[in-house]
Design a protein around this motif. Structure first.
Motif, mmCIF file in Angstrom:
data_model
loop_
_atom_site.group_PDB
_atom_site.id
_atom_site.type_symbol
_atom_site.label_atom_id
_atom_site.label_comp_id
_atom_site.label_asym_id
_atom_site.label_seq_id
_atom_site.Cartn_x
_atom_site.Cartn_y
_atom_site.Cartn_z
ATOM 1 N N GLY A 67 33.082 51.515 34.059
ATOM 2 C CA GLY A 67 33.343 50.225 33.435
ATOM 3 C C GLY A 67 32.345 49.902 32.336
ATOM 4 O O GLY A 67 32.703 49.350 31.295
ATOM 5 N N SER A 68 31.088 50.259 32.548
ATOM 6 C CA SER A 68 30.055 50.019 31.532
ATOM 7 C C SER A 68 30.305 50.858 30.290
ATOM 8 O O SER A 68 30.131 50.391 29.156
ATOM 9 N N ALA A 71 33.279 49.298 28.472
ATOM 10 C CA ALA A 71 32.937 48.015 27.862
ATOM 11 C C ALA A 71 31.867 48.139 26.788
ATOM 12 O O ALA A 71 31.696 47.241 25.959
ATOM 13 N N LEU A 75 27.526 46.625 33.013
ATOM 14 C CA LEU A 75 28.224 45.608 33.799
ATOM 15 C C LEU A 75 27.308 45.158 34.934
ATOM 16 O O LEU A 75 27.336 45.708 36.037
ATOM 17 N N SER A 189 37.982 36.122 38.927
ATOM 18 C CA SER A 189 38.135 36.892 37.695
ATOM 19 C C SER A 189 38.549 36.038 36.503
ATOM 20 O O SER A 189 38.588 36.522 35.375
ATOM 21 N N GLU A 192 35.021 35.914 35.308
ATOM 22 C CA GLU A 192 34.177 37.090 35.483
ATOM 23 C C GLU A 192 34.953 38.366 35.150
ATOM 24 O O GLU A 192 36.183 38.396 35.243
ATOM 25 N N ASP A 193 34.237 39.419 34.768
ATOM 26 C CA ASP A 193 34.862 40.710 34.511
ATOM 27 C C ASP A 193 35.341 41.290 35.846
ATOM 28 O O ASP A 193 34.539 41.485 36.758
ATOM 29 N N MET A 196 33.527 44.475 36.956
ATOM 30 C CA MET A 196 32.166 44.172 37.425
ATOM 31 C C MET A 196 32.210 43.661 38.860
ATOM 32 O O MET A 196 31.439 44.107 39.728
ATOM 33 N N SER A 243 39.768 48.634 40.623
ATOM 34 C CA SER A 243 39.451 48.158 39.274
ATOM 35 C C SER A 243 40.726 47.809 38.516
ATOM 36 O O SER A 243 40.811 46.766 37.854
ATOM 37 N N THR A 247 42.098 43.899 37.690
ATOM 38 C CA THR A 247 42.401 43.519 36.310
ATOM 39 C C THR A 247 43.806 42.940 36.204
ATOM 40 O O THR A 247 44.040 41.950 35.503
ATOM 41 N N LYS A 250 43.943 39.422 37.539
ATOM 42 C CA LYS A 250 43.359 38.451 36.622
ATOM 43 C C LYS A 250 44.418 37.862 35.704
ATOM 44 O O LYS A 250 44.377 36.670 35.367
#
Length: 310
Positions: A67-68, A71, A75, A189, A192-193, A196, A243, A247, A250
């Motif tokens: 994820g980091s 992005a 994260l 979410s 927030e991500d 993350m 993950s 998403t 969200k």
């Protein structure tokens, strides 16, 4: 096209949810295979918790790293996000998978996969009655009744040893814990991500479960390449599936996403049959009928209203 509009399109939501369900469905037989490779017996509760903790700690690390990279920034949870991460970790990892791992060891992969399908209906009920983020309609109630009849059917007649609180009962409690985690994910979410949240809740929950299991004597009695490979695969399953699922939650109503979870038991039953040869666990007619009822219930829940595309 914005991320939100893209992730609400049926042509995007459907394949992504099916991918998640395929991954989760494979977890039913793979956990049992992992127990076998590591020589963890069905009665060794603390080793099961220890094993689950290792899996989710790795899953969290994978999710945060990937994820980091996607992005383009680390994260890391903010101080104000920690309570959300801990709350999500309690329901999504600690409670859900402590119940699941213990229950699965005392039930069959086929039965567990169908019982777990109840999380679809429980998610709708919790979102509607507890968190009040959706309206509980007659259509949704009807779908819940039809779907739950499939869960009941698979437990009739003493299939695979009948119903045990620490077996099938724990698998059901795992599904209930998931329902609360889905509602919390939807709520948290918004600000927030989701990746993350998913990654760090896995890390906190996984470390806690590993420490708890180890403190009470849990371990992996045998460490070999097959066992390590299976542990890594299960970690990847969790990191990727949760993950993606988080998403989607969200950007969509809980019922819209969770309703596709009917494919979990479909994939679970098929893969349990292929990988574990669970042919005698339940007759094919009864398993098929149960899955049809589960699928029918979900179709009723998600039946589009007039003039609605999705």
């Amino acid at each position: 096209m914005s991320e939100k509009s893209l992730l609400t399109k049926k042509t995007v939501v459907l394949p992504l949810t099916l991918l998640c369900c395929l991954l989760w469905g494979s977890a039913f037989p793979c956990i049992k295979l992992g127990y076998g490779y590591s020589q963890i017996s069905s009665a060794d509760t603390y080793s099961q918790i220890f094993y689950a903790g290792l899996r989710f700690t790795l899953a969290g690390i994978f999710a945060v790293i990937i994820g980091s990279l996607v992005a383009g920034r680390p994260l890391l949870p903010k101080k104000t996000s920690l309570t959300k991460v801990f709350a999500l970790s309690l329901f999504q990892t600690v409670l859900q998978y402590t119940f699941f791992y213990i229950g699965l060891a005392r039930s069959t992969g086929m039965k567990s996969s169908v019982i777990t399908a109840s999380n679809v209906f429980l998610s709708i009920i919790v979102a509607s009655l507890v968190f009040r983020t959706e309206k509980l309609t007659v259509r949704k109630i009807a779908g819940c009744i039809v779907g739950f009849s499939g869960v009941v059917l698979i437990n009739l007649g003493g299939i695979g040893g009948g119903f045990r609180i620490t077996g099938e009962g724990f698998v059901f409690l795992s599904a209930l814990s998931y329902a609360f985690s889905a509602a919390l994910t939807k709520r948290f979410s918004a600000k927030e991500d989701p990746v993350m949240l998913s990654g760090w809740q896995f890390i906190f929950g996984g470390v806690g479960m590993t420490a708890f299991g180890a403190a009470l004597g849990g371990c992996m009695p045998v460490v070999n390449p097959s066992g390590v490979f299976m542990l890594i695969y299960l970690a990847i399953v969790s990191a990727a599936a949760f993950s993606i699922w988080s998403t989607l939650l969200k950007h969509n109503p809980v019922s819209t996403v969770s309703v596709f979870g009917f494919m979990n038991p479909v994939f679970g039953v098929i893969l349990s049959f292929v990988l574990l040869s669970e042919r005698s666990a339940a007759g094919p007619i009864k398993v098929t009928a149960a899955l049809i009822l589960v699928a029918a219930g979900i179709i009723i829940v998600n039946f589009p209203r007039k003039n609605r595309v999705f």
